[in-house]
Design an enzyme around this catalytic site. Structure first.
Site, PDB file in Angstrom:
ATOM      1  N   CYS A  53      42.661 -20.182  24.398  1.00  0.00           N
ATOM      2  CA  CYS A  53      42.244 -21.082  25.559  1.00  0.00           C
ATOM      3  C   CYS A  53      41.378 -22.831  24.772  1.00  0.00           C
ATOM      4  CB  CYS A  53      41.404 -21.136  26.539  1.00  0.00           C
ATOM      5  SG  CYS A  53      40.806 -19.035  27.608  1.00  0.00           S
ATOM      6  N   HIS A  75      34.124 -27.836  29.293  1.00  0.00           N
ATOM      7  CA  HIS A  75      35.481 -26.769  28.952  1.00  0.00           C
ATOM      8  C   HIS A  75      35.158 -26.449  30.343  1.00  0.00           C
ATOM      9  CE1 HIS A  75      37.739 -23.381  27.796  1.00  0.00           C
ATOM     10  NE2 HIS A  75      37.331 -22.357  27.930  1.00  0.00           N
ATOM     11  N   HIS A  90      42.313 -23.573  35.162  1.00  0.00           N
ATOM     12  CA  HIS A  90      42.364 -23.769  34.040  1.00  0.00           C
ATOM     13  C   HIS A  90      43.621 -23.216  33.285  1.00  0.00           C
ATOM     14  CE1 HIS A  90      41.083 -22.026  29.794  1.00  0.00           C
ATOM     15  NE2 HIS A  90      40.521 -21.564  30.273  1.00  0.00           N
TER      16      HIS A  90
END
Length: 632
Positions: free
Chosen positions: A206, A341, A379
């Protein structure tokens, strides 16, 4: 004896002078190695039509939810059995466009090669092209330059689909290697554009794209490249991956990231691509680039031995933020805004937020605002970091902080009482302080690799020119180029749409920005317009003529429409600058006439020192065909 003493003194004096010179050189090198990095261009393809930075900013400012059902074309590829009614598969952050569409002729692919190439690689190439245009560089003008490409990617779903097909057909294709190997994500871009700086692909899950931006900064500081393209890409090509991620208990059954909220129960997947163009600040200033913001410091670390290989580690996050803030000179009070995040998981958000709270003074005023783009578009995994990065740059430029979606009741697992943090639930004005506005972005990989970057706003000294001060008779040139006349009409249509959508335009800035960012193709045309209305009239008249043969005043179609009255000059046209043509319109016409005739023109040199400002213009319109694996 006296001569020996004199010689020794002279040697010592020269040695001291050399030591001083070397110390000065070391200090100068240190300054140049770690000077701010300028962000000079950006491009993106994000969910639900957020396909340019301007459209993305509008979606953020208006707090648009960019999550939706799977596109109809891709709904055929579903998992059978128990997964048919799975809540995790119902919605995600999907691109509006057909992800299998590709202008293979422009990017020099054969149809078969395009078919065997991962759509992620194709999308990455397109967004690199658009980022260069946004930075004011024609995509075909940088061959042989020390330009680096730093790409973040993590999914290999297309490669897996090809492997399944090979088992059925027993046919092996060389394009399966160059079209799907991760190294070719950056390597193909470097090959196509002719760059000779580093080409590096990163997979840290990620955090891949923010790590790529950090690596690009280091490449610029160390002199590996003079300019860098950095970012990441992520496409959801197989619903099996979503099923696998759901087994980690990190996905929300409501398909929404309720970051920092008491009802946070997981994240939702998304897809897209973002690219930023970077230079050292001194180089950007020397080259007259428009600067969106600057990177003050960046850093990467790893969680190490935590409670699990996929569990975020608060102490390592805290160490990273503290170190990057120290390098940026903001250790005492931290940044004004943090793009977290913030996945929306019950464990991850409290770990991240409590680490931030521990570093900030409780009594800090004004508060530190925290948000996450994942509340808007989900995401984006390998492209998540660059999505948050571009959002933060846009917030700095527009002096506004977008509101965070789905935040109603603060999570009880976050130590709000000891915090100076505030989560904005609506878009707010970012009130300025004595110092420039400062923001930070975090991206934490599922693999444990963390990245953090500090940004600072930048005020460009070049201001918009005043169109009204220009002579009413001044005609501004706009050069258009395309592979064919059909493609040319696509460029006209995009420009017409842009002119209708943007009414307060400065024709001089617009002309400059358009001309420096266009690549050269076979078809070359120029329109000459004094204002927005005249440009619209010329292009709409030309579009109405389906034969492309009726003369239109103010439009030069290749060399056939060049006025006979253009004066030729004995001076070499490549030596003419924009400042010279201000008093000699005929000379300017000669420059553009020579370009139409096929003369290679360095437009960056032509406009050097013009004091015009780079502004948004439409990107080149790709002429795409769909290339996907054939299914039976």
């Amino acid at each position: 004896m006296e001569n020996n003493t004199t010689d020794r003194s002279d040697i010592l004096r020269k040695a001291l002078e050399e030591i001083k010179r070397l110390k000065r050189k070391i200090e100068q090198n240190q300054d140049s190695h770690f000077e701010p990095i300028a962000i000079i261009g950006m491009a993106c393809r994000f969910p639900k039509g957020a396909s340019t930075p301007a459209k993305f900013w509008k979606a953020l400012r208006t707090q648009k939810d960019l999550i939706g059902p799977i596109p109809e074309k891709r709904a055929d590829y579903v998992l059978a059995g128990a997964w048919e009614e799975s809540p995790f598969l119902k919605e995600a952050g999907y691109l509006e466009e057909d992800v299998e569409g590709f202008d293979h002729r422009l990017f020099r692919f054969s149809p078969r090669e395009a078919e065997r190439t991962d759509p992620q690689q194709r999308l990455f190439l397109k967004v690199c092209w658009e980022a260069l245009e946004n930075a004011g560089y024609a995509p075909d003008s940088l061959r042989g330059t020390k330009t680096g490409v730093y790409a973040g990617v993590m999914l290999m779903e297309y490669m897996q689909q090809l492997a399944t097909e090979r088992k059925l057909t027993a046919q092996f294709e060389p394009y399966d290697v160059s079209g799907n190997g991760f190294s070719f994500m950056s390597g193909r871009a470097s090959y196509f554009f002719g760059f000779q700086g580093p080409g590096i692909t990163t997979d840290t899950a990620c955090s891949s794209s923010l790590v790529s931006i950090d690596q690009a900064c280091k490449g610029l500081w160390m002199g590996d490249c003079n300019m860098a393209l950095a970012g990441g890409v992520n496409l959801l090509l197989s619903r099996e991956s979503t099923a696998l991620f759901s087994s980690l208990n990190i996905l929300s059954p409501e398909c929404r990231s309720k970051s920092f909220d008491a009802e946070a129960n997981g994240t939702v997947r998304g897809e897209g691509c973002g690219i930023v163009v970077l230079k050292k600040l001194s180089d950007a200033l020397k080259d007259g680039d428009y600067i969106h913001a600057v990177i003050k410091a960046s850093g990467v670390n790893q969680g190490g031995l935590s409670s699990g290989p996929t569990v975020p580690h608060g102490p390592s996050q805290e160490i990273l933020l503290k170190e990057v803030w120290r390098k940026a000179g903001i250790s005492e009070n931290g940044p004004d805004y943090i793009e977290a995040h913030g996945t929306g998981t019950e464990i991850g958000d409290p770990i991240e937020m409590n680490s931030i709270i521990h570093l900030l003074p409780k009594e800090r005023q004004p508060p530190v605002y925290v948000g996450t783009v994942k509340s808007n578009l989900g995401h984006l995994e390998a492209a998540a970091g660059v999505a948050g990065f571009i959002k933060t740059v846009l917030a700095l430029e527009n002096k506004k902080i977008p509101g965070n979606l789905h935040f109603k009741t603060p999570s009880a697992h976050i130590n709000w009482i000891e915090s100076c943090i505030e989560i904005p639930t609506k878009t707010i004005q970012w009130n300025s302080s004595q110092r420039p506005r400062i923001a930070a972005i975090s991206s934490f990989g599922l693999s444990g690799t963390n990245a953090h970057i500090v940004l600072e706003e930048y005020e460009n000294s070049t201001k918009h020119s005043d169109e009204k001060s220009e002579s009413a008779t001044r005609k501004w040139p706009f050069r258009f180029s395309a592979r064919s006349q059909t493609c040319m009409r696509d460029q006209w249509s995009a420009f017409v749409y842009f002119l209708h959508e943007n009414k307060n335009l400065n024709m001089n800035d617009l002309s400059y920005s358009h001309n420096i960012s266009r690549a050269d193709f076979k078809e070359k045309q120029v329109i000459w317009a004094a204002n927005r209305q005249e440009a619209l009239f010329i292009l709409e008249t030309a579009l109405a003529d389906e034969t492309d043969g009726i003369p239109v005043k103010g439009l030069w179609r290749n060399s056939d429409d060049l006025p006979e009255s253009i004066n030729q000059t004995e001076k070499r046209l490549q030596e003419i600058s924009f400042s010279e043509v201000q008093t000699n319109p005929d000379l300017e016409q000669s420059v553009f006439a020579d370009w139409i005739k096929g003369k290679k023109t360095d437009w960056k040199s032509y406009y050097r020192g013009c004091n015009l400002r780079k502004t948004d213009v439409p990107n080149y319109q790709f002429r795409e065909k769909v290339f996907g694996l054939k299914t039976t």
